[in-house]
Enzyme design. Structure first.
Site, PDB file in Angstrom:
ATOM      1  N   CYS A  56       3.516  -9.333  -1.991  1.00  0.00           N
ATOM      2  CA  CYS A  56       4.409 -10.216  -1.240  1.00  0.00           C
ATOM      3  C   CYS A  56       5.688 -10.452  -2.023  1.00  0.00           C
ATOM      4  O   CYS A  56       6.746 -10.667  -1.465  1.00  0.00           O
ATOM      5  CB  CYS A  56       3.723 -11.550  -0.968  1.00  0.00           C
ATOM      6  N   GLU A  98       0.530 -18.429   3.876  1.00  0.00           N
ATOM      7  CA  GLU A  98       1.306 -17.784   2.799  1.00  0.00           C
ATOM      8  C   GLU A  98       1.652 -16.398   3.319  1.00  0.00           C
ATOM      9  O   GLU A  98       0.756 -15.588   3.532  1.00  0.00           O
ATOM     10  CB  GLU A  98       0.463 -17.646   1.521  1.00  0.00           C
TER      11      GLU A  98
HETATM   12  N1  LIG Z   1       2.812 -15.331   0.317  1.00  0.00           N
HETATM   13  C1  LIG Z   1       1.793 -14.878  -0.386  1.00  0.00           C
HETATM   14  O1  LIG Z   1       1.332 -15.523  -1.335  1.00  0.00           O
HETATM   15  C2  LIG Z   1       1.178 -13.543  -0.055  1.00  0.00           C
HETATM   16  C3  LIG Z   1       0.244 -12.997  -0.935  1.00  0.00           C
HETATM   17  C4  LIG Z   1      -0.310 -11.756  -0.625  1.00  0.00           C
HETATM   18  C5  LIG Z   1       0.068 -11.080   0.519  1.00  0.00           C
HETATM   19  N2  LIG Z   1       0.986 -11.630   1.342  1.00  0.00           N
HETATM   20  C6  LIG Z   1       1.438 -10.901   2.529  1.00  0.00           C
HETATM   21  O2  LIG Z   1       0.320 -10.275   3.164  1.00  0.00           O
HETATM   22  C7  LIG Z   1       0.752  -9.117   3.878  1.00  0.00           C
HETATM   23  C8  LIG Z   1      -0.117  -7.942   3.521  1.00  0.00           C
HETATM   24  O3  LIG Z   1      -1.456  -8.201   3.797  1.00  0.00           O
HETATM   25  P1  LIG Z   1      -2.174  -7.668   5.110  1.00  0.00           P
HETATM   26  O4  LIG Z   1      -1.587  -6.365   5.503  1.00  0.00           O
HETATM   27  O5  LIG Z   1      -3.629  -7.749   4.858  1.00  0.00           O
HETATM   28  O6  LIG Z   1      -1.719  -8.777   6.169  1.00  0.00           O
HETATM   29  P2  LIG Z   1      -2.200  -8.969   7.702  1.00  0.00           P
HETATM   30  O7  LIG Z   1      -1.393 -10.068   8.262  1.00  0.00           O
HETATM   31  O8  LIG Z   1      -2.225  -7.690   8.402  1.00  0.00           O
HETATM   32  O9  LIG Z   1      -3.731  -9.430   7.565  1.00  0.00           O
HETATM   33  C9  LIG Z   1      -4.109 -10.554   6.790  1.00  0.00           C
HETATM   34  C10 LIG Z   1      -5.490 -10.999   7.221  1.00  0.00           C
HETATM   35  O10 LIG Z   1      -5.431 -11.496   8.553  1.00  0.00           O
HETATM   36  C11 LIG Z   1      -6.449 -10.895   9.335  1.00  0.00           C
HETATM   37  N3  LIG Z   1      -6.001 -10.906  10.720  1.00  0.00           N
HETATM   38  C12 LIG Z   1      -5.276  -9.971  11.375  1.00  0.00           C
HETATM   39  N4  LIG Z   1      -5.036 -10.368  12.644  1.00  0.00           N
HETATM   40  C13 LIG Z   1      -5.612 -11.585  12.786  1.00  0.00           C
HETATM   41  C14 LIG Z   1      -5.693 -12.510  13.853  1.00  0.00           C
HETATM   42  N5  LIG Z   1      -5.145 -12.279  15.042  1.00  0.00           N
HETATM   43  N6  LIG Z   1      -6.343 -13.680  13.650  1.00  0.00           N
HETATM   44  C15 LIG Z   1      -6.889 -13.970  12.446  1.00  0.00           C
HETATM   45  N7  LIG Z   1      -6.861 -13.106  11.402  1.00  0.00           N
HETATM   46  C16 LIG Z   1      -6.218 -11.936  11.563  1.00  0.00           C
HETATM   47  C17 LIG Z   1      -6.609  -9.530   8.710  1.00  0.00           C
HETATM   48  O11 LIG Z   1      -7.807  -8.900   9.076  1.00  0.00           O
HETATM   49  C18 LIG Z   1      -6.527  -9.901   7.229  1.00  0.00           C
HETATM   50  O12 LIG Z   1      -7.762 -10.406   6.782  1.00  0.00           O
HETATM   51  C19 LIG Z   1       2.204  -8.926   3.473  1.00  0.00           C
HETATM   52  O13 LIG Z   1       3.033  -9.443   4.473  1.00  0.00           O
HETATM   53  C20 LIG Z   1       2.317  -9.743   2.195  1.00  0.00           C
HETATM   54  O14 LIG Z   1       3.631 -10.142   1.892  1.00  0.00           O
HETATM   55  C21 LIG Z   1       1.534 -12.856   1.100  1.00  0.00           C
HETATM   56  N1  LIG Z   2       0.979 -13.523  -7.898  1.00  0.00           N
HETATM   57  C1  LIG Z   2       1.530 -12.344  -7.327  1.00  0.00           C
HETATM   58  C2  LIG Z   2       1.428 -12.530  -5.835  1.00  0.00           C
HETATM   59  C3  LIG Z   2       1.738 -11.355  -5.097  1.00  0.00           C
HETATM   60  C4  LIG Z   2       1.469 -11.470  -3.635  1.00  0.00           C
HETATM   61  O1  LIG Z   2       1.231 -10.473  -2.963  1.00  0.00           O
HETATM   62  C5  LIG Z   2       2.975 -12.166  -7.773  1.00  0.00           C
HETATM   63  O2  LIG Z   2       3.683 -13.144  -7.914  1.00  0.00           O
HETATM   64  O3  LIG Z   2       3.427 -11.042  -7.978  1.00  0.00           O
END
Ligand SMILES: NC(=O)c1ccc[n+]([C@@H]2O[C@H](COP(=O)([O-])OP(=O)(O)OC[C@H]3O[C@@H](n4cnc5c(N)ncnc54)[C@H](O)[C@@H]3O)[C@@H](O)[C@H]2O)c1
Ligand SMILES: N[C@@H](CCC=O)C(=O)O
Length: 518
Positions: free
Chosen positions: A313, A279
Site C-alpha cells: 500500500c 485501511e
Molecule cells: N492501508 C493499508 O494499511 C493497506 C495495507 C495493505 C494493503 N492495502 C491495500 O490492499 C490492496 C491489495 O490487497 P487485495 O488485492 O487483497 O485487496 P482487495 O480489496 O481485493 O481484497 C481485500 C480483502 O477483501 C476481500 N473482499 C473482496 N471483495 C469483498 C467484498 N465484496 N466484501 C467483503 N470482502 C471482500 C478479499 O477477498 C480480501 O480478503 C491494495 O489496494 C493495497 O494498497 C492497504
Molecule cells: N507497513 C508496511 C505496510 C504496507 C502495506 O501494504 C509499510 O509501511 O511499508
C-alpha cells in the site's frame, strides 16, 4: 530484536541458514487440506475446495482450502456471537496473557513463518522475516496499550456524595477482520489482536492468496488457550466476505484492501451505524529537491517502488524531481533499477520475486501499453520475464517510466513495480502534484533545505511522511513507530494502526452513574 522493514536493508545474512531451514520446513508442510473449522468442529462438508498455488511456482500447491458455504458462515457468526459474552468477561489479565504467549510462540516459529510467507506471498526471505516479526510486535503492542490505559476506564466528577460516575469502554461483539493478499500474516494478526484484547470475538476472512498464514495465526492462538470460538478463520472469496459484513450479528469490521472494496463495505454499513475501520490503497509520491543527496534519494525510491514488486500500500509510484537535478536523479534511478534481480526468492538471492498472479501480469502489460500508447517512455524494465523456469509464475521487471500527465500511472494504484518520474520547477509545484491524488497514505521528500522540509511537512496530504529516508522513501512503517491511518481514499478513520488512538475504535463508551444507598 525484530527485523523491521527499515532494518532489513542491512541484510539478513546472519539469518541465512535459519531462513533456508525455515523455507525447507515450510515447503514440507505445504499441500494439505484445510477444511472449514468452526470452533472445535472440523466441518465434514466441503462444497468447494479452493486450491491455492504459490506465486513463485504455479505447480507448488500451498494447500486446498474449504471455502465456507453460506450456512457455515452463518453458523460461524452465531458461534462467535455466542462466545462474545464469555470472552468479553474473561479477566483482561488472562486475555493479555493468552495474546502475549501467542506472540512468544510466533516469535519462536519466526523462520518457519517467514518460509511460509516466502512461498505463499512470493516475498524475499528478508521481507518475509520482517513480516513474521511484525505479527508478534502487533500482539504485544496492543496488550501493552490496553494495560497502560487500564482499558480506558475514566472516573468522572459526581453531583452528590452518594453518586459515582465512570466512563467505561465496552467491546462491540463480533468483529470481522478482512485481510489483504500482501501481508497475509501481519495484517490478519494486527486487527485480530486489537479486537481480541478489547474483548471482541473475531471472524477472519483472509485473501484467497493468504489463507495459510491466517490458519497459522488461528492455530497459534488456539494452542495458547484462546477459546476456539473467540476467533474463527473463514476462507473464501468476495462472497464470503460480503456474507460476513452484511450479517446482522456483526459488531464492526476492520478491512484492509483496495479502495473499491473498502469504500463499498463502509457505505453498506453506514445505515446500520456499525464501525468500519478501512485501511486502503495508496499512490505514494516522493519529492526530490535541488539540494538532495541523490544517491540516498535513488536508493530510497528504488527500495519503496520495487520492494515486494511494488505490492505494498505504501509503495512509491510517483516521483517529482527538481529540474536542476532531474537528469542526474533519472540516471541513478535507472542504473539502480537495472541492477535489480528478479527471480524465485525461495531458491535464489534476488532483489524481488514474482507478482502475485497472472492477472497482475496482465495489468502490468496493460499499464505499460497504455503508457507507451500515450506517448510515454519506458526508461527501465517494462517487460514480463517468460523464460523457464520463470514461466511457472508471473515475473516482471521493475520499471521506471516517464508518462504523460493523463496516464493511469499518475492516478490509479497499479500495485505493481512501476514508478513514474517527472521534472518540476519548484517545491510548491512538487507538493501540488503530490497532493493531486485521491489517495493520501505515505509520502517522502529528499532535501537538505530546512525551509523545504518544513513546507513539505506542513502541506503534504499523507498520513505517514518520511524525510531523507534511504531505507525506503515511502515504505516501511512499523507498529509503534509510524501509525498508518490513511488520509483521503487511503483510510476512513484518521487513526493509525498501532498508534496511540487505535484501540479505542474497537470499543464503545458507556457512562455509568450509580447512586449508592445512604
Ligand atoms: N492501508 C493499508 O494499511 C493497506 C495495507 C495493505 C494493503 N492495502 C491495500 O490492499 C490492496 C491489495 O490487497 P487485495 O488485492 O487483497 O485487496 P482487495 O480489496 O481485493 O481484497 C481485500 C480483502 O477483501 C476481500 N473482499 C473482496 N471483495 C469483498 C467484498 N465484496 N466484501 C467483503 N470482502 C471482500 C478479499 O477477498 C480480501 O480478503 C491494495 O489496494 C493495497 O494498497 C492497504
Ligand atoms: N507497513 C508496511 C505496510 C504496507 C502495506 O501494504 C509499510 O509501511 O511499508
Amino acid at each position: 530484536m525484530p527485523v523491521t522493514y527499515a532494518s532489513l536493508v542491512n541484510g539478513t545474512a546472519t539469518y541465512a541458514a535459519e531462513l533456508e531451514q525455515g523455507i525447507a520446513a515450510a515447503r514440507a508442510g505445504l499441500g494439505k487440506d484445510h477444511p472449514v473449522r468452526i470452533g472445535t468442529e472440523v466441518c465434514a462438508e466441503v462444497e468447494q475446495w479452493h486450491e491455492e498455488w504459490s506465486p513463485i511456482d504455479n505447480t507448488l500447491l500451498i494447500g486446498r482450502f474449504g471455502w465456507a458455504t453460506a450456512e457455515q458462515t452463518q453458523r460461524a457468526l452465531t458461534a462467535a456471537a455466542g462466545a462474545f459474552p464469555l470472552w468479553s468477561k474473561v479477566d483482561v489479565a488472562e486475555r493479555i496473557d493468552i495474546l502475549r504467549r501467542t506472540a512468544d510462540r510466533l516469535e519462536r516459529d519466526r523462520f518457519v513463518l517467514a518460509g511460509q510467507i516466502v512461498l505463499e506471498a512470493g516475498k524475499t526471505p528478508a521481507e518475509a522475516l520482517a513480516e513474521a516479526d511484525e505479527a508478534p510486535v502487533f500482539l504485544r503492542l496492543y496488550c501493552d496499550e490496553f494495560e497502560r490505559t487500564k482499558g480506558y476506564r475514566t472516573e468522572m466528577p459526581a453531583d452528590a456524595d452518594n453518586e459515582s460516575n465512570v466512563s467505561v469502554m465496552r467491546p462491540y461483539g463480533v468483529w470481522a477482520v478482512i485481510s489483504p493478499l500482501n501481508f497475509p500474516l501481519a495484517l490478519a494478526t494486527g486487527p485480530s489482536a486489537a479486537a481480541l484484547v478489547t474483548g471482541n470475538t473475531v471472524i477472519v476472512k483472509p485473501s484467497p492468496a493468504g489463507q495459510l498464514a491466517a490458519t497459522m495465526l488461528r492455530d497459534a492462538l488456539i494452542a495458547e488457550g484462546l477459546p476456539p470460538n473467540a476467533l474463527t478463520v473463514l476462507t473464501g472469496g468476495a462472497e464470503v466476505g460480503a456474507a460476513i459484513t452484511s450479517s446482522p450479528l456483526l459488531g464492526g469490521v476492520t478491512f484492509t484492501g483496495s479502495y473499491a472494496v473498502g469504500s463499498a463495505i463502509a457505505t453498506s454499513l453506514a445505515p446500520h451505524s456499525k464501525p468500519v475501520i478501512a485501511e486502503m490503497g495508496g499512490k505514494n509520491p516522493t519529492i526530490v529537491g535541488a539540494s538532495a543527496d541523490l544517491d540516498a534519494a535513488a536508493e530510497g525510491i528504488v527500495r519503496s517502488a520495487f520492494g515486494y514488486s511494488g505490492q505494498k500500500c505504501s509503495a512509491c509510484s510517483r516521483v517529482f524531481v527538481h529540474e536542476s537535478v532531474y537528469a542526474a536523479l533519472k540516471a541513478k534511478l535507472v542504473e539502480r533499477t537495472e541492477a535489480l534481480t528478479v527471480g524465485d526468492p525461495s531458491t535464489e538471492a534476488v532483489s524481488t520475486g514474482p507478482v502475485i498472479n497472472a492477472a497482475a501480469g496482465k495489468r502490468f502489460t496493460a499499464a505499460i501499453d497504455e503508457i507507451v500508447g500515450a506517448g510515454g517512455v519506458v526508461l527501465a524494465g517494462g517487460t514480463v520475464i517468460t523464460d523457464a523456469p520463470y514461466n511457472r509464475g508471473t515475473y516482471v521487471r521493475p520499471t521506471v517510466v516517464e508518462a504523460p500527465s493523463h496516464a493511469r500511472a499518475w492516478r490509479d494504484e497499479l500495485f505493481l513495480p512501476i514508478v513514474a518520474i517527472k521534472s518540476v520547477s519548484t517545491l510548491e509545484e512538487a507538493i501540488a502534484e503530490a497532493n493531486d491524488s485521491d489517495y493520501g497514505l505515505t509520502a517522502g521528500v529528499f532535501t537538505t533545505d530546512e525551509a523545504e522540509i518544513a513546507e513539505f511537512l506542513s502541506t503534504i496530504e499523507s498520513s505517514v511522511v518520511y524525510v531523507n529516508r534511504r531505507a525506503g522513501s515511502t515504505t516501511g512503517a512499523w507498529p509503534g513507530r509510524q501509525p498508518i491511518s490513511g488520509w483521503k481514499h487511503s483510510g476512513n478513520t484518521g487513526r493509525g494502526t498501532a498508534g496511540p488512538h487505535y484501540l479505542q475504535q474497537y470499543l464503545r463508551e458507556q457512562s455509568r452513574t450509580v447512586i449508592s444507598a445512604d
